[in-house]
Design a protein around this motif. Structure first.
Motif, PDB file in Angstrom:
ATOM      1  N   LEU A   1      55.214  20.573  -5.706  1.00 53.95           N
ATOM      2  CA  LEU A   1      55.844  19.263  -5.763  1.00 53.95           C
ATOM      3  C   LEU A   1      57.366  19.356  -5.876  1.00 53.95           C
ATOM      4  CD1 LEU A   1      53.460  17.021  -7.870  1.00 53.95           C
ATOM      5  CD2 LEU A   1      53.653  17.273  -5.412  1.00 53.95           C
ATOM      6  N   GLU A   2      57.871  20.480  -6.365  1.00 59.87           N
ATOM      7  CA  GLU A   2      59.320  20.619  -6.447  1.00 59.87           C
ATOM      8  C   GLU A   2      59.933  20.587  -5.049  1.00 59.87           C
ATOM      9  OE1 GLU A   2      62.701  23.892  -7.744  1.00 59.87           O
ATOM     10  OE2 GLU A   2      60.726  23.933  -8.700  1.00 59.87           O
ATOM     11  N   SER A   3      59.366  21.363  -4.134  1.00 55.63           N
ATOM     12  CA  SER A   3      59.888  21.365  -2.762  1.00 55.63           C
ATOM     13  C   SER A   3      59.654  20.023  -2.088  1.00 55.63           C
ATOM     14  CB  SER A   3      59.233  22.485  -1.945  1.00 55.63           C
ATOM     15  OG  SER A   3      57.829  22.307  -1.884  1.00 55.63           O
ATOM     16  N   ALA A   4      58.538  19.378  -2.420  1.00 55.08           N
ATOM     17  CA  ALA A   4      58.258  18.055  -1.849  1.00 55.08           C
ATOM     18  C   ALA A   4      59.300  17.044  -2.312  1.00 55.08           C
ATOM     19  CB  ALA A   4      56.855  17.594  -2.240  1.00 55.08           C
ATOM     20  N   MET A   5      59.681  17.119  -3.590  1.00 55.50           N
ATOM     21  CA  MET A   5      60.688  16.202  -4.112  1.00 55.50           C
ATOM     22  C   MET A   5      62.040  16.441  -3.449  1.00 55.50           C
ATOM     23  SD  MET A   5      59.846  15.945  -8.192  1.00 55.50           S
ATOM     24  CE  MET A   5      60.968  14.575  -8.439  1.00 55.50           C
ATOM     25  N   ARG A   6      62.415  17.723  -3.305  1.00 51.71           N
ATOM     26  CA  ARG A   6      63.690  18.043  -2.661  1.00 51.71           C
ATOM     27  C   ARG A   6      63.711  17.549  -1.210  1.00 51.71           C
ATOM     28  NH1 ARG A   6      66.816  22.011  -5.272  1.00 51.71           N
ATOM     29  NH2 ARG A   6      65.795  22.971  -7.081  1.00 51.71           N
ATOM     30  N   GLY A   7      62.635  17.832  -0.480  1.00 53.85           N
ATOM     31  CA  GLY A   7      62.570  17.419   0.919  1.00 53.85           C
ATOM     32  C   GLY A   7      62.633  15.910   1.082  1.00 53.85           C
ATOM     33  N   GLU A   8      61.906  15.184   0.220  1.00 58.40           N
ATOM     34  CA  GLU A   8      61.910  13.726   0.317  1.00 58.40           C
ATOM     35  C   GLU A   8      63.260  13.155  -0.111  1.00 58.40           C
ATOM     36  OE1 GLU A   8      60.223  10.016   1.315  1.00 58.40           O
ATOM     37  OE2 GLU A   8      59.848  12.107   1.846  1.00 58.40           O
ATOM     38  N   LEU A   9      63.916  13.795  -1.081  1.00 58.17           N
ATOM     39  CA  LEU A   9      65.250  13.351  -1.485  1.00 58.17           C
ATOM     40  C   LEU A   9      66.213  13.411  -0.305  1.00 58.17           C
ATOM     41  CD1 LEU A   9      67.457  12.615  -3.569  1.00 58.17           C
ATOM     42  CD2 LEU A   9      67.668  15.072  -4.046  1.00 58.17           C
ATOM     43  N   TYR A  10      66.222  14.529   0.422  1.00 58.31           N
ATOM     44  CA  TYR A  10      67.127  14.658   1.567  1.00 58.31           C
ATOM     45  C   TYR A  10      66.757  13.668   2.675  1.00 58.31           C
ATOM     46  CZ  TYR A  10      68.322  18.975  -0.865  1.00 58.31           C
ATOM     47  OH  TYR A  10      68.713  19.886  -1.813  1.00 58.31           O
ATOM     48  N   HIS A  11      65.470  13.414   2.824  1.00 51.88           N
ATOM     49  CA  HIS A  11      65.005  12.425   3.802  1.00 51.88           C
ATOM     50  C   HIS A  11      65.558  11.042   3.457  1.00 51.88           C
ATOM     51  CE1 HIS A  11      62.414  10.094   6.404  1.00 51.88           C
ATOM     52  NE2 HIS A  11      61.724   9.596   5.382  1.00 51.88           N
ATOM     53  N   ILE A  12      65.544  10.688   2.187  1.00 51.50           N
ATOM     54  CA  ILE A  12      66.004   9.365   1.744  1.00 51.50           C
ATOM     55  C   ILE A  12      67.516   9.249   1.865  1.00 51.50           C
ATOM     56  CG2 ILE A  12      66.244   7.885  -0.297  1.00 51.50           C
ATOM     57  CD1 ILE A  12      63.507   8.948  -1.207  1.00 51.50           C
TER      58      ILE A  12
ATOM     59  N   ASN B   1      60.221   2.634   6.080  1.00 51.69           N
ATOM     60  CA  ASN B   1      60.151   4.061   6.406  1.00 51.69           C
ATOM     61  C   ASN B   1      58.944   4.691   5.723  1.00 51.69           C
ATOM     62  OD1 ASN B   1      62.965   4.668   7.722  1.00 51.69           O
ATOM     63  ND2 ASN B   1      63.430   3.485   5.879  1.00 51.69           N
ATOM     64  N   LEU B   2      58.292   5.589   6.425  1.00 51.07           N
ATOM     65  CA  LEU B   2      57.222   6.379   5.826  1.00 51.07           C
ATOM     66  C   LEU B   2      57.815   7.629   5.193  1.00 51.07           C
ATOM     67  CD1 LEU B   2      54.475   6.150   8.590  1.00 51.07           C
ATOM     68  CD2 LEU B   2      54.506   4.974   6.384  1.00 51.07           C
ATOM     69  N   PRO B   3      57.172   8.191   4.173  1.00 51.40           N
ATOM     70  CA  PRO B   3      57.679   9.443   3.594  1.00 51.40           C
ATOM     71  C   PRO B   3      57.621  10.572   4.615  1.00 51.40           C
ATOM     72  CG  PRO B   3      55.497   8.931   2.739  1.00 51.40           C
ATOM     73  CD  PRO B   3      55.942   7.727   3.500  1.00 51.40           C
ATOM     74  N   SER B   4      58.497  11.544   4.463  1.00 49.70           N
ATOM     75  CA  SER B   4      58.592  12.615   5.446  1.00 49.70           C
ATOM     76  C   SER B   4      57.376  13.529   5.438  1.00 49.70           C
ATOM     77  CB  SER B   4      59.859  13.439   5.206  1.00 49.70           C
ATOM     78  OG  SER B   4      59.820  14.037   3.910  1.00 49.70           O
ATOM     79  N   ASP B   5      56.765  13.706   4.264  1.00 52.62           N
ATOM     80  CA  ASP B   5      55.648  14.647   4.161  1.00 52.62           C
ATOM     81  C   ASP B   5      54.472  14.041   3.399  1.00 52.62           C
ATOM     82  OD1 ASP B   5      54.423  17.062   4.719  1.00 52.62           O
ATOM     83  OD2 ASP B   5      55.124  18.024   2.872  1.00 52.62           O
ATOM     84  N   GLY B   6      54.322  12.726   3.488  1.00 59.44           N
ATOM     85  CA  GLY B   6      53.165  12.068   2.889  1.00 59.44           C
ATOM     86  C   GLY B   6      53.301  11.702   1.428  1.00 59.44           C
TER      87      GLY B   6
END
Length: 603
Positions: free
Chosen positions: A19-30, A103-108
């Motif tokens: 979830l750490e990488s998921a949070m980072r990835g979604e942060l950059y997406h936002i 917008n949909l989340p980048s990775d669900g």
């Protein structure tokens, strides 16, 4: 936001693998989104909170830490008197919700926050933003008997369908099965005959569940605009704000137009269609042309132009339009209420009957309301609203003799509505109003804050809670009253008394003139409230001779003597504090004589 309140016991995201990488990835997406690029303060705040959460500090964050470490406040910042970090965090939650509305989340997985916490959470869309990703049909069987009233009598729970029996049929019933099958074929042929002859159609229509069991659906089209980049960007932002505002009302359901889906089928699933076009900036203002049609008949129901000013927030720019469209007293709710006159008493239709009752105070409606407001609704949000409305109804229909018992019943319903739907404005509306009437200012102010945060587009909610909150000294309460006045919908008179009292307190004659009514207005609303409002307005203008006949008419309607104002008002005004204010004002304006000591004593 209460810094001392313990955090909910949900797991820290960083304690779960991946979830750490998921949070980072979604942060950059936002942060790449235009809305966040235009809000550097909120972008910085989101990044700060995400990384603090990843580092395991999410639950430890306090207002002071956020203000000083992230928002540039000095070390002498006073978190108790300055709500700046809490306000910015509330804005961030709203901006995140607006982002995910388009917008949909980048990775669900979505980033989201809950009120009362600075920790950033991550979860699937339906968990993070259930209102955005709520399916059109939310009819779900109630998993447990719902208790209502202080008596503790369970409400009926729909019986689940019997499971299919997959076992082998017994030999002894095979012949009976064949005969039953033959009989079924015969009935199908007969049914087809009646259907073809037109005799069967009306029976089928009566057997279908009425659409008024659930809230009507609005198909919201993307906002049209010119092709220049600046206007397109502005249209995207306005669309997000418009959808966010409409979703906050329980009186309608929202379905967003999907460009790649079949347009005819989308329209067929909706009851109304909202189209909008954003014009070009003119002298610092931008016109938003709105058009609402009914999908079945293509009838134009409503059209309006909202003038958007860049320096104003969404409630100021879009508030009147959203209130007219989606509030329980708005144009759609009014149409739906008219359709429930001869309809069944379940679900949304019941809630609309209550709205009609508020307008008319028709006593003949009470038996039906007594029944349907006790019946649970499959839709969880509407059922929470039902509980809140039942609390209103218990208090509003109380008499001086049974008021204490009714208050106890209303209190018994309080925790259930908020617990079932803590983000629904009406659950906090009901809770705040009850606390205010019982003289509990601190609790009333707290629930008012939650109610307004959940829905700042309901003029009745804003007017009633704003007036109570002003009496209790809540900061910003007068702004709620101003917002309610600006958002009031044509023909909506339920909040009129509250706005009149607020205008008298402010000595705002211009607003009192705007709140004056024509004689015809009394026909569509409670005559008692009508005469009380007219008496107050006439008295505020120094017209004692016009005010006295209205007061006498009010006394006659409620069956009390005009010279006993406490007894007169006790029939229609629940709050002792408001009754005292009205009496004092009318005495000062020479409409009433000084009431006797007995009449002044509270119950």
């Amino acid at each position: 936001m209460n810094d001392d309140q313990p955090e909910n016991s949900s797991p820290n995201p960083v304690e779960r693998p991946g979830l750490e990488s998921a949070m980072r990835g979604e942060l950059y997406h936002i942060l790449r989104d235009r809305s966040f690029l235009k809000s550097p303060t909120l972008s910085k705040l989101l990044a700060y909170l995400v990384f603090e959460t990843i580092n395991g500090n999410g639950e430890k964050l306090k207002s002071y830490t956020v203000a000083v470490d992230c928002l540039g406040k000095s070390p002498d910042f006073d978190a108790k008197s300055d709500s700046y970090p809490r306000v910015q965090t509330m804005r961030l939650r709203k901006l995140l919700e607006a982002f995910y509305s388009k917008n949909l989340p980048s990775d669900g997985l979505c980033l989201y926050m809950v009120a009362g916490s600075y920790k950033v959470r991550v979860g699937p869309p339906e968990t993070a933003y259930p209102e955005l990703f709520r399916p059109l049909s939310t009819n779900r069987p109630t998993p447990y008997p719902v208790m209502d009233d202080a008596s503790g009598e369970p409400e009926p729970t729909p019986k689940p369908a019997e499971p299919f029996d997959d076992a082998e049929p017994k030999v002894g019933i095979e012949i009976a099965s064949i005969l039953a099958f033959s009989f079924a074929i015969t009935m199908v042929v007969a049914a087809a005959y009646y259907w073809l002859s037109g005799m069967y159609h009306s029976d089928v229509a009566r057997a279908q569940p009425p659409r008024t069991a659930v809230a009507p659906t609005i198909l919201v089209n993307a906002i049209q605009s010119s092709d220049d980049a600046e206007t397109v960007a502005a249209a995207d932002d306005v669309f997000a704000e418009l959808v966010d505002g409409l979703r906050r009302s329980w009186a309608v359901r929202i379905h967003l137009q999907q460009e790649k889906a079949d347009q005819a089928s989308q329209k067929a699933k909706a009851d109304y269609q909202l189209q909008a076009r954003l014009g070009k900036l003119r002298e610092g203002r931008q016109p938003l042309y709105l058009r609402l049609t009914e999908t079945r008949s293509s009838e134009l129901v409503w059209s309006s132009t909202a003038w958007l000013e860049p320096e104003k927030d969404a409630p100021a720019n879009l508030g009147p339009s959203i209130a007219q469209l989606a509030s329980p007293f708005g144009i759609i709710a009014k149409r739906e209420a008219e359709r429930t006159v001869d309809d069944h008493q379940y679900g949304y239709a019941c809630l609309m009957r209550y709205v009609t009752y508020l307008r008319t105070q028709d006593l003949a409606m009470r038996p039906a309301l007594d029944t349907c407001l006790k019946s649970s609704i499959d839709d969880s949000r509407l059922d929470a609203v039902r509980l809140a409305i039942r609390r209103f109804y218990l208090i509003e229909t109380s008499t001086p003799e049974n008021r204490a018992a009714r208050f106890r019943q209303a209190q018994a319903l309080s925790s259930r509505a908020v617990a079932n739907e803590p983000k629904e404005a009406y659950t906090h509306f009901a809770e705040a109003r009850l606390h205010y009437v019982m003289g509990r200012c601190e609790a009333g102010n707290a629930h008012t804050t939650h109610a307004v945060e959940a829905n700042p587009y309901d003029p009745v909610l804003l007017a009633i809670l704003g007036n109570f909150a002003s009496e209790c000294g809540m900061p910003g309460a007068e702004l709620l009253i101003d917002q309610a006045f600006d958002q009031r919908t044509p023909g909506e008179t339920f909040s009129r008394l509250t706005l009149i009292l607020a205008s008298i307190r402010r000595n705002d004659q211009e607003r009192l003139i705007a709140l004056s009514s024509s004689p015809a207005d009394g026909i569509s609303f409670s005559p008692a409230y009508y005469h009380l409002c007219e008496a107050l307005i006439a008295a505020s203008q120094g017209n004692t001779e016009r005010a006295k006949p209205h007061w006498n008419s009010l006394a006659k309607i409620v069956g009390s003597r005009p010279d006993d104002p406490e007894e007169v008002l006790n029939h229609i005004v629940v709050s002792q504090q408001i009754r005292s204010r009205i009496i004092s004002f009318l005495v000062a304006q020479k409409v009433l004589v000084q009431p006797s000591q007995t009449a002044q004593n509270p119950m």
